[in-house]
Design a protein around this motif. Structure first.
Motif, PDB file in Angstrom:
ATOM      1  N   VAL A  38       0.850  -1.204   0.000  1.00 32.90           N
ATOM      2  CA  VAL A  38       0.000   0.000   0.000  1.00 32.90           C
ATOM      3  C   VAL A  38       0.883   1.250   0.000  1.00 32.90           C
ATOM      4  N   GLY A  39       1.926   1.235   0.824  1.00 34.34           N
ATOM      5  CA  GLY A  39       2.822   2.388   0.892  1.00 34.34           C
ATOM      6  C   GLY A  39       3.525   2.646  -0.422  1.00 34.34           C
ATOM      7  N   PHE A  52       1.052   4.236  -2.849  1.00 33.76           N
ATOM      8  CA  PHE A  52       0.847   5.646  -2.502  1.00 33.76           C
ATOM      9  C   PHE A  52       2.037   6.495  -2.937  1.00 33.76           C
ATOM     10  N   GLU A 105       2.200   6.771  -6.835  1.00 35.06           N
ATOM     11  CA  GLU A 105       1.181   7.687  -7.353  1.00 35.06           C
ATOM     12  C   GLU A 105       1.564   9.141  -7.084  1.00 35.06           C
ATOM     13  N   ALA A 106       2.121   9.390  -5.900  1.00 31.08           N
ATOM     14  CA  ALA A 106       2.528  10.753  -5.555  1.00 31.08           C
ATOM     15  C   ALA A 106       3.642  11.233  -6.467  1.00 31.08           C
ATOM     16  N   PRO A 128       5.925  12.265  -1.905  1.00 27.50           N
ATOM     17  CA  PRO A 128       5.669  10.852  -1.605  1.00 27.50           C
ATOM     18  C   PRO A 128       5.850  10.528  -0.123  1.00 27.50           C
ATOM     19  N   LEU A 134       3.854  10.538   2.496  1.00 29.49           N
ATOM     20  CA  LEU A 134       2.851   9.669   3.102  1.00 29.49           C
ATOM     21  C   LEU A 134       3.116   8.214   2.759  1.00 29.49           C
ATOM     22  N   GLY A 135       3.332   7.939   1.462  1.00 29.65           N
ATOM     23  CA  GLY A 135       3.623   6.565   1.043  1.00 29.65           C
ATOM     24  C   GLY A 135       4.898   6.040   1.677  1.00 29.65           C
TER      25      GLY A 135
END
Length: 307
Positions: A153-154, A157, A160-161, A168, A170-171
């Motif tokens: 998931v990370g 994320f 995509e960022a 990035p 958050l990921g």
């Protein structure tokens, strides 16, 4: 007086350096992955993975396919994308794909370690283990799956960022959480393994067996001892790799650690490939072969305990 030819050569060298520097500054890696290094690791992982697949089929250890073999496939995928990046360092897609592959790859590999140790405890004194043999597989495989999911998931994320030219962070933090949780699980597993061997050495069982395994305590052959040493060595390799990736993500996406290619090559690619080949050479199908044939039939089916 310098000749026109020498002036031209100097000019070309300077232009090449400036071009390479510009490529590195435009690359999401903050450097250009070295082509021959990518080819080396891609080849090394491909050979090891093919051997692991053949060994899994040869010794009918089907659990080695979704664990060690799958780990190798993820590494092949990741290093293929890094090779792509060495040719087109400015592209974001191969960077995103290699991030996914190299982050996730060691997780199924670690799951194999849990299974191997569980098999060892079954045959050489489950009464000395804090967890029952099946619990090693259930508990740690579940934790490994959770860590794998968090890291996946990370990485999605973060990818995509990067693709949307956003931060990035958050990921990266999610991946950091997944790797940290995996590192914690490995340390717990090491603690339990150390306790098992100490209790066995000093004959201090954690639980009483209802049915005893033959006469006295079953001794470990040299092959089994070799398997245990190999398992410990592989675990240390993955711990070093996990510590590196934890520091890398904690340092940030533009930090010194993530921007230094040699760190990644040695501390990620190097240690994981060594762990893969160690299990090729000291394979449970060979070094634990005597374990499956040494137990009496009644001991194979009667593994019950009183707590």
């Amino acid at each position: 007086m310098p000749t026109d030819a020498s002036n031209f050569s100097v000019t070309m060298v300077i232009r090449s350096i400036l071009y390479t520097t510009q490529q590195a500054s435009e690359s999401p890696y903050n450097y250009v992955p070295t082509e021959w290094v990518c080819i080396f690791f891609l080849t090394a992982y491909s050979i090891s993975t093919a051997i692991h697949m053949g060994q899994a089929l040869r010794y009918k250890l089907w659990w080695m396919i979704p664990t060690v073999t799958f780990a190798g496939i993820l590494e092949i995928f990741g290093w293929s994308c890094r090779l792509w990046s060495s040719q087109s360092p400015e592209l974001l897609r191969p960077f995103e794909m290699q991030l996914f592959g190299t982050i996730l790859a060691p997780t199924p590999l670690v799951a194999a370690y849990f299974i191997i140790f569980g098999r060892i405890t079954i045959h050489f004194g489950p009464q000395f283990s804090r967890l029952t043999p099946n619990m090693y597989i259930i508990v740690f495989f579940s934790l490994d799956t959770i860590c794998l999911t968090i890291q996946a998931v990370g990485s999605v994320f973060a990818a995509e960022a990067v693709n949307e030219y956003k931060s990035p962070t958050l990921g990266g933090n999610i991946m950091l959480g997944g790797i940290s949780a995996q590192l914690f699980a490995i340390w717990v597993y090491l603690g339990l393994a150390a306790e098992f061997f100490l209790r066995r050495k000093y004959n201090a069982p954690f639980r009483r067996q209802v049915i005893k395994f033959g006469k006295g305590q079953r001794s470990m052959s040299k092959d089994v001892q070799c398997m245990i040493y190999a398992l410990g060595f592989c675990t240390i390799c993955i711990i070093i790799r996990s510590v590196y990736r934890t520091v890398e993500l904690a340092d940030g996406w533009s930090g010194t650690v993530i921007s230094t290619e040699s760190y990644f090559n040695w501390l990620d690619g190097g240690f994981v490939v060594v762990a893969m080949y160690t299990l090729n050479v000291i394979h449970p199908g060979i070094y634990l072969k005597s374990v499956d044939t040494s137990l009496p039939d009644e001991d194979k089916v009667n593994l019950s305990y009183v707590f």
